[in-house]
Scaffold this motif. Sequence first.
Motif, PDB file in Angstrom:
ATOM      1  N   ASP A  74     -21.920  -0.285 -43.790  1.00 33.07           N
ATOM      2  CA  ASP A  74     -21.266   0.549 -42.792  1.00 33.07           C
ATOM      3  C   ASP A  74     -22.186   0.651 -41.586  1.00 33.07           C
ATOM      4  O   ASP A  74     -23.417   0.649 -41.717  1.00 33.07           O
ATOM      5  CB  ASP A  74     -20.983   1.942 -43.365  1.00 33.07           C
ATOM      6  N   ASP A  75     -21.573   0.740 -40.410  1.00 29.90           N
ATOM      7  CA  ASP A  75     -22.362   0.798 -39.184  1.00 29.90           C
ATOM      8  C   ASP A  75     -22.696   2.229 -38.812  1.00 29.90           C
ATOM      9  O   ASP A  75     -22.052   3.181 -39.239  1.00 29.90           O
ATOM     10  CB  ASP A  75     -21.637   0.098 -38.034  1.00 29.90           C
ATOM     11  N   PHE A  76     -23.757   2.387 -38.019  1.00 29.96           N
ATOM     12  CA  PHE A  76     -24.137   3.683 -37.453  1.00 29.96           C
ATOM     13  C   PHE A  76     -24.674   3.458 -36.051  1.00 29.96           C
ATOM     14  O   PHE A  76     -25.155   2.371 -35.730  1.00 29.96           O
ATOM     15  CB  PHE A  76     -25.155   4.424 -38.344  1.00 29.96           C
ATOM     16  N   HIS A  77     -24.542   4.498 -35.223  1.00 26.09           N
ATOM     17  CA  HIS A  77     -24.952   4.391 -33.827  1.00 26.09           C
ATOM     18  C   HIS A  77     -25.538   5.717 -33.358  1.00 26.09           C
ATOM     19  O   HIS A  77     -25.151   6.781 -33.830  1.00 26.09           O
ATOM     20  CB  HIS A  77     -23.746   4.031 -32.938  1.00 26.09           C
ATOM     21  N   GLY A  78     -26.461   5.642 -32.417  1.00 29.42           N
ATOM     22  CA  GLY A  78     -26.992   6.828 -31.765  1.00 29.42           C
ATOM     23  C   GLY A  78     -27.981   7.636 -32.579  1.00 29.42           C
ATOM     24  O   GLY A  78     -28.151   8.832 -32.338  1.00 29.42           O
ATOM     25  N   VAL A  79     -28.672   7.032 -33.519  1.00 27.44           N
ATOM     26  CA  VAL A  79     -29.683   7.744 -34.305  1.00 27.44           C
ATOM     27  C   VAL A  79     -30.917   7.914 -33.424  1.00 27.44           C
ATOM     28  O   VAL A  79     -31.453   6.939 -32.900  1.00 27.44           O
ATOM     29  CB  VAL A  79     -30.015   6.977 -35.602  1.00 27.44           C
ATOM     30  N   SER A  80     -31.375   9.143 -33.268  1.00 26.45           N
ATOM     31  CA  SER A  80     -32.463   9.412 -32.334  1.00 26.45           C
ATOM     32  C   SER A  80     -33.789   9.741 -33.002  1.00 26.45           C
ATOM     33  O   SER A  80     -34.796   9.886 -32.325  1.00 26.45           O
ATOM     34  CB  SER A  80     -32.063  10.563 -31.410  1.00 26.45           C
ATOM     35  N   ALA A  81     -33.819   9.859 -34.314  1.00 32.52           N
ATOM     36  CA  ALA A  81     -35.056  10.178 -35.031  1.00 32.52           C
ATOM     37  C   ALA A  81     -35.263   9.160 -36.140  1.00 32.52           C
ATOM     38  O   ALA A  81     -34.306   8.497 -36.568  1.00 32.52           O
ATOM     39  CB  ALA A  81     -34.974  11.584 -35.619  1.00 32.52           C
ATOM     40  N   PRO A  82     -36.493   9.000 -36.615  1.00 30.42           N
ATOM     41  CA  PRO A  82     -36.714   8.090 -37.745  1.00 30.42           C
ATOM     42  C   PRO A  82     -35.900   8.529 -38.966  1.00 30.42           C
ATOM     43  O   PRO A  82     -35.783   9.717 -39.253  1.00 30.42           O
ATOM     44  CB  PRO A  82     -38.211   8.221 -38.024  1.00 30.42           C
ATOM     45  N   ILE A  83     -35.323   7.572 -39.670  1.00 26.91           N
ATOM     46  CA  ILE A  83     -34.535   7.852 -40.873  1.00 26.91           C
ATOM     47  C   ILE A  83     -35.498   7.924 -42.051  1.00 26.91           C
ATOM     48  O   ILE A  83     -36.210   6.959 -42.338  1.00 26.91           O
ATOM     49  CB  ILE A  83     -33.489   6.741 -41.102  1.00 26.91           C
ATOM     50  N   THR A  84     -35.529   9.062 -42.730  1.00 24.04           N
ATOM     51  CA  THR A  84     -36.449   9.255 -43.846  1.00 24.04           C
ATOM     52  C   THR A  84     -35.738   9.511 -45.174  1.00 24.04           C
ATOM     53  O   THR A  84     -36.384   9.535 -46.214  1.00 24.04           O
ATOM     54  CB  THR A  84     -37.407  10.430 -43.571  1.00 24.04           C
ATOM     55  N   GLU A  85     -34.415   9.732 -45.113  1.00 20.81           N
ATOM     56  CA  GLU A  85     -33.675   9.995 -46.339  1.00 20.81           C
ATOM     57  C   GLU A  85     -32.212   9.610 -46.149  1.00 20.81           C
ATOM     58  O   GLU A  85     -31.712   9.548 -45.036  1.00 20.81           O
ATOM     59  CB  GLU A  85     -33.796  11.462 -46.736  1.00 20.81           C
ATOM     60  N   VAL A  86     -31.553   9.347 -47.267  1.00 24.62           N
ATOM     61  CA  VAL A  86     -30.151   8.940 -47.250  1.00 24.62           C
ATOM     62  C   VAL A  86     -29.415   9.696 -48.349  1.00 24.62           C
ATOM     63  O   VAL A  86     -29.930   9.857 -49.459  1.00 24.62           O
ATOM     64  CB  VAL A  86     -29.997   7.417 -47.484  1.00 24.62           C
ATOM     65  N   THR A  87     -28.215  10.158 -48.029  1.00 26.98           N
ATOM     66  CA  THR A  87     -27.318  10.781 -48.986  1.00 26.98           C
ATOM     67  C   THR A  87     -26.021   9.987 -48.971  1.00 26.98           C
ATOM     68  O   THR A  87     -25.573   9.579 -47.909  1.00 26.98           O
ATOM     69  CB  THR A  87     -27.029  12.243 -48.590  1.00 26.98           C
TER      70      THR A  87
END
Length: 181
Positions: free
Chosen positions: A10-23
Amino acid sequence: DTLASQAVYDDFHGVSAPITEVTWYGAESVVGSACGRTAFEITFYSDVLGQPGQQQASFDVTADRMSSRRIPLSVFSTDNVYHAFLPTPVNLSDGWIGIQATGAGNCVFYWFTAPGNGNSATLASGNLSFNTYDLAWCLGGNTAGGEGEGEGAAGGEGEGLPFGELVRMHPAVDRRMLLAG
């Protein structure tokens, strides 16, 4: 699920902070009963003209698994919310995420769908096809540097799981599900 010989993204857009976790939300089954899957591979890809591009990061994780009790399913004994912290942050503002169950056994993981921009993809038998639905997930970033409660918990992921600052979310779970393999 790696047993299913297919993968979904799945795509994502506009993330402005480092990704550190996923749910993420889903269920697993061995001929009609839950099987407690917690081993997953989470992979991030760049976005190239609206398609998954080059792999940017991949992690084998052990997820926390908790029944969300949000959707009564006749095929599964429960629907679940899964959560994992990433071993290293991912800096990717636009891209694609893929989550596959790993490990031995004949337990198949089903990743639930969710409302969104209607852009996900399935790779099966070497062919990439596009779907008109999204998958149920949430990306989190803990800018404080430690685990703790944060904005992500307000999105309905379930109490008792730690979340950092919410980065990107598809919170509503749909009744459809997609074999994630």
